[in-house]
Structures are given as C-alpha cells and as structure tokens.
Design an enzyme around this catalytic site. Structure first.
Site, PDB file in Angstrom:
ATOM      1  N   ASP A 130       0.811  -1.218   0.000  1.00 50.94           N
ATOM      2  CA  ASP A 130       0.000   0.000   0.000  1.00 50.94           C
ATOM      3  C   ASP A 130       0.848   1.272   0.000  1.00 50.94           C
ATOM      4  O   ASP A 130       0.326   2.367  -0.186  1.00 50.94           O
ATOM      5  CB  ASP A 130      -0.955   0.016   1.196  1.00 50.94           C
ATOM      6  CG  ASP A 130      -0.259  -0.247   2.518  1.00 50.94           C
ATOM      7  OD1 ASP A 130       0.914   0.155   2.678  1.00 50.94           O
ATOM      8  OD2 ASP A 130      -0.882  -0.877   3.397  1.00 50.94           O
ATOM      9  N   ASP A 139       6.842  -6.776  -2.798  1.00 47.98           N
ATOM     10  CA  ASP A 139       5.482  -7.215  -2.478  1.00 47.98           C
ATOM     11  C   ASP A 139       5.054  -8.241  -3.518  1.00 47.98           C
ATOM     12  O   ASP A 139       5.277  -8.045  -4.721  1.00 47.98           O
ATOM     13  CB  ASP A 139       4.510  -6.034  -2.468  1.00 47.98           C
ATOM     14  CG  ASP A 139       3.146  -6.414  -1.924  1.00 47.98           C
ATOM     15  OD1 ASP A 139       2.896  -6.184  -0.736  1.00 47.98           O
ATOM     16  OD2 ASP A 139       2.317  -6.963  -2.690  1.00 47.98           O
ATOM     17  N   ASP A 171       7.884 -13.084  -4.494  1.00 49.18           N
ATOM     18  CA  ASP A 171       7.787 -13.717  -3.189  1.00 49.18           C
ATOM     19  C   ASP A 171       9.015 -13.321  -2.373  1.00 49.18           C
ATOM     20  O   ASP A 171      10.157 -13.480  -2.824  1.00 49.18           O
ATOM     21  CB  ASP A 171       7.732 -15.240  -3.365  1.00 49.18           C
ATOM     22  CG  ASP A 171       7.685 -15.970  -2.040  1.00 49.18           C
ATOM     23  OD1 ASP A 171       8.766 -16.225  -1.474  1.00 49.18           O
ATOM     24  OD2 ASP A 171       6.581 -16.268  -1.572  1.00 49.18           O
ATOM     25  N   ALA A 172       8.792 -12.786  -1.176  1.00 52.19           N
ATOM     26  CA  ALA A 172       9.888 -12.247  -0.375  1.00 52.19           C
ATOM     27  C   ALA A 172      10.942 -13.310  -0.057  1.00 52.19           C
ATOM     28  O   ALA A 172      12.151 -13.033  -0.096  1.00 52.19           O
ATOM     29  CB  ALA A 172       9.338 -11.644   0.917  1.00 52.19           C
ATOM     30  N   ASP A 217       6.335  -6.011   6.839  1.00 53.38           N
ATOM     31  CA  ASP A 217       4.934  -5.603   7.032  1.00 53.38           C
ATOM     32  C   ASP A 217       4.001  -6.570   6.312  1.00 53.38           C
ATOM     33  O   ASP A 217       3.193  -6.181   5.474  1.00 53.38           O
ATOM     34  CB  ASP A 217       4.741  -4.177   6.507  1.00 53.38           C
ATOM     35  CG  ASP A 217       3.408  -3.583   6.930  1.00 53.38           C
ATOM     36  OD1 ASP A 217       2.806  -4.090   7.904  1.00 53.38           O
ATOM     37  OD2 ASP A 217       2.957  -2.601   6.305  1.00 53.38           O
TER      38      ASP A 217
END
Length: 497
Positions: free
Chosen positions: A288, A307, A341-342, A359
């Site tokens: 966001d 993200d 994908d982190a 986060d």
C-alpha cells in the site's frame, strides 16, 4: 464417436477439479488456515466420489439418460457453488455446513460420471482400452484444470465466474452427449430442452456474477464497497464511509485511513530514527506504500519494496485516493518496486540494507506463516548491514498474546536481539511490533517533522507492557512446524466466538 466421448471425460474431469479448487480456495480466503481448508475439502470430495462410484452400481437401465441428467445436476450445483458460498458467508452462520454439503453433493455426482461413461463405452471397446483411455483423459483434464485455475481463472474471472463458466461446460457436455448418445436415449429432445434451460440459467448467472459478488460483499462489510479486485493471491476490497477508506484483504482489515498513521508511524520511526546513517531501506510486504511514505520523510533514504501482488502495488500507484493517502510514495524516484515472493527474492539476492521493515499480513495461514519462521529470519539477517535493524509487525499482544511472543522468540532463536513494543490503534485495538538486531538499540532522541502521533517523549512508553500483555512461555515458529499459525488461529477464534 469414441474420441468425442474421451474428450468428454477430459472436460468433466476438469470441471470436477475446478469446483473442488473453488471450494478450497474460498474456504481459505474466508476462514484462513489454507492447509486445514484444502485438506478437509479434498478429503470430503474424494470420499464423496467413492460414494458416487458405489451408487453407480444401482443404475441398471437408461444409463445414457442418467449420464446426461448427472451432467446437468453437476452443472447447476457446481456452477452456482461459489455464488451460494459467498451469499452464505455474508448472510448466515452456516457457511461451513453449506461448504461441506456442496462438496459432498458435487463429489458424489462426479463419482457417478466416470462409471456411467465407462459402461457406455464398454460395448464399443475392450475393457482394458476403456479403463486405460478413460483414466488417461481423466488425469489430463485434472492437469489442465489445475494449471488454468491459478493462472487464468482466478486472476481474470474470479471465483464466482470461474465456477459458472465450468458449469456451462458441464451443461454443454450434457447437450453434446444427447447428440453422441442419441441412439441410446428414448426422449432426446426432452433432455436437450433441459440442457438449453440449464445453459440459459448459468449464462444469466455468469452475466450477473459481478453484481452477485458485490451484493454479498456489501453485506460482509459495514461500509459501502467502492472497489474490488481479485488477484491470484487475494481478494482486495476497498470500502468508504465519508472520509474513512478501509482496505480488506481476503476479508481481513488492513487499515483505516482515519488512524493508519498511528500504525505506520509506530512501525517505522522507533527503529529508523535510531539509525541516522541509514541509507538503504528494504520493505517486505507493505504494497500500500504507507510504510514507504513514512520512510521517505528521511531525505537520505532509498527504498526497495518487495510485495508479492502486482495488483496491490498497481492499485496504490494509480488509484487517485490511494495515491493521496500514501503521498504518491510508490511513484517516488527513490523507490524501487519489485513484485516477487519475499522468501525467494531474498534467497536469490545479494543486496544488503541498513533497515528492514517486515509488514506482512497476520500469520493466519501457512503460506504467510512461512514468512515468520526461524528460516526466514536467518535468511533476512544475512541482508542486514552491521549496525542495521529489522522491525516486524507482530499482531496484537493483547488478543493474540501467544502469537505475538512466539514471533519475538522466533527472532531471538534466529540469532537476533529483540525489543518488542506496542501501541493502541483504534481500528485494531492494541497492536504489536518487534525490533530486532544483531547489535544494540538506543531510543531515538529526534523524530522527523510532521508526525501526527509519535513524539520523542512517547516512544519510550511503547516498550512498556502491562501485566496482561507480558511474555508467555511459547515455542518458536519453524518452517516444518508452524506453531505460530495455530497460536494465531486459536486466539482470534476465541475473540470472535
């Protein structure tokens, strides 16, 4: 004709699997705990298929007619399954009961299809050829559906339309079968009329699918729904009431525009303000752009945002209200956005950072829970420069107390020192974070200008925990045993009872 019947096998196998995947995915979206939902849905479905296969032995006459009727019943029940489940979740408390009833009915009907079709083919081919060919096309249909579902159906059609589309396929198979099996049907025109009626019903449902979904979602949320998007990863819903914008992912509130500044100021500044020389910042999750907005208050910083969902970052880069809310942070030349994908991105990257903001959504399922494990934090530690810090959003230390302290312990078992803290966010209640580092931590004496909540005097208070939020004996969260997901699910379930 035999080839056409084998194609029929492929199509009905694809339809059956799509209905199963829709049920499992919807249950995971709405109830969480994807492993539990998919496991129970698949188990119920396979058991029901066995029941259907057993029941097929009692069909002695009119096999062709029964086969077409089964196709029409699968088309109606399977096609409208996601519609009924969405409405049930919005308006009743019987979602889970309806879920397993529908899965059982669909599984039973699908279990009837193949035995009946094999009996229709048995007079045309040898038994070994019937079995070999039917099972081959059955498995090919399942493969096709399993690839189409995540790559095409969910991102481009959504759950409701995906089920209705394959309901149309089932009904079309029924209509096509009245032609292929016309010599074995005593009243083909009657069955054709039923097929056309079912096709018309499903077509009407397909056309009205977006309206149906919006009606259900309007009932699920307190405020009017102003935007919805479906990605391969989640259902994104934005609601609005006067000046209050709220973002929901898979039905879970992510922020309210009225108080999100409290959350994001507390997420970023207690750690970053203590690192005056920090330049390179990594944000994992946070599509966001609200955490990035706070980081950009430090003029020397450059941000890499990772993200998973491009729908999220696109929405908060292009939607006027979202851009206003995040201050256009994702458009800044100091920000690099990576959709990946982190876990995989970290594993393949050699970059290091001075400050990392983690986060992610709450660990309500195992797909997210892997990002809260010792394995993930050990990997992340390798990307933090000496003297650098990590901050992790860590759910509520009041409502999910064991989950919160499990995250703290997991970070410590990954070889990091931790400083847990919390604050009150009206939309969420008490919310917690954990700062972590290989080195020490000194409270910041200065904060950026323009903050709406934090002051140098309030930061030390964040690290004070009252008795009902103090540490509990808990286990660390590991990749092969995600105890955190169980802690989280059990504690929030008690709150919502």
């Amino acid at each position: 004709m035999n080839a056409a019947l084998f194609v029929t096998v492929l199509l009905i196998a694809a339809c059956g699997l799509v209905y199963e995947l829709v049920a499992g995915a919807l249950a995971s979206y709405l109830l969480g705990d994807s492993v539990m939902q998919f496991s129970t849905v698949i188990g119920t479905y396979l058991f029901a298929m066995g029941v259907g296969s057993w029941l097929s032995r009692w069909v002695h006459k009119g096999v062709a007619t029964r086969f077409v009727m089964v196709e029409l019943m699968v088309a109606v029940v399977g096609g409208f399954s996601s519609t009924l489940l969405f409405l049930a979740f919005a308006w009743t408390d019987a979602f889970q009961l309806l879920l397993y009833v529908l899965v059982f009915i669909i599984g039973t009907l699908v279990g009837l299809e193949i035995p009946l079709l094999m009996r229709l083919l048995s007079g045309r081919l040898e038994f070994k050829d019937v079995v070999g060919n039917v099972l081959t096309f059955d498995y090919l249909g399942a493969l096709g559906a399993s690839l189409l579902f995540p790559l095409v159906l969910v991102p481009h059609l959504g759950m409701v339309r995906a089920a209705l589309l394959f309901g149309l396929v089932n009904a079309a198979v029924g209509l096509w079968s009245t032609h292929l099996l016309r010599d074995a049907l005593p009243r083909p025109r009657v069955l054709q009329a039923w097929c056309v009626a079912v096709l018309a019903l499903l077509t009407a449902g397909f056309v009205a699918a977006e309206r149906i979904t919006r009606t259900a979602e309007t009932s699920m949320y307190a405020d009017p729904v102003v935007l919805t998007r479906t990605s391969p990863y989640q259902r994104i819903v934005l609601t609005a009431w006067r000046s209050d914008l709220r973002l929901f992912l898979n039905g879970h509130l992510q922020f309210s525009s009225r108080d999100e500044y409290r959350y994001h100021e507390a997420l970023v500044h207690p750690g970053l303000a203590a690192l005056p020389d920090a330049r390179r910042i990594l944000v994992l999750g946070g599509g966001d752009g609200l955490a990035v907005r706070e980081i950009l208050r430090y003029p020397q910083t450059h941000v890499t945002l990772v993200d998973l969902d491009p729908e999220m970052t696109d929405l908060f880069t292009t939607h006027a209200e979202m851009v206003r809310l995040n201050g256009g942070s994702l458009r800044s030349p100091r920000v690099r956005v990576i959709n990946a994908d982190a876990f995989r991105w970290l594993d393949g990257s050699r970059e290091t950072f001075d400050f990392v903001v983690v986060d992610f959504p709450d660990p309500s399922n195992y797909a997210v829970g892997k990002l809260y494990t010792t394995a993930f934090y050990r990997l992340l530690k390798q990307h933090v420069n000496p003297g650098g810090m990590i901050v992790v959003q860590s759910t509520s230390p009041l409502f999910a107390r064991r989950a919160f302290w499990s995250i703290d312990r997991t970070l410590r078992e990954a070889g990091l020192r931790t400083w847990p803290y919390h604050l009150y966010v009206p939309s969420f209640g008490e919310w917690g974070f954990v700062l972590a580092s290989r080195d020490g931590y000194t409270l910041p004496t200065e904060l950026p200008a323009g903050l709406r909540y934090l002051t140098p005097g309030t930061v030390p208070q964040l690290f004070e925990f009252p008795t009902d939020m103090r540490p509990l004996p808990v286990q660390a969260n590991r990749l092969d045993d995600q105890v955190l997901v169980r802690y989280y699910s059990d504690e929030w379930e008690q709150i919502t009872r």
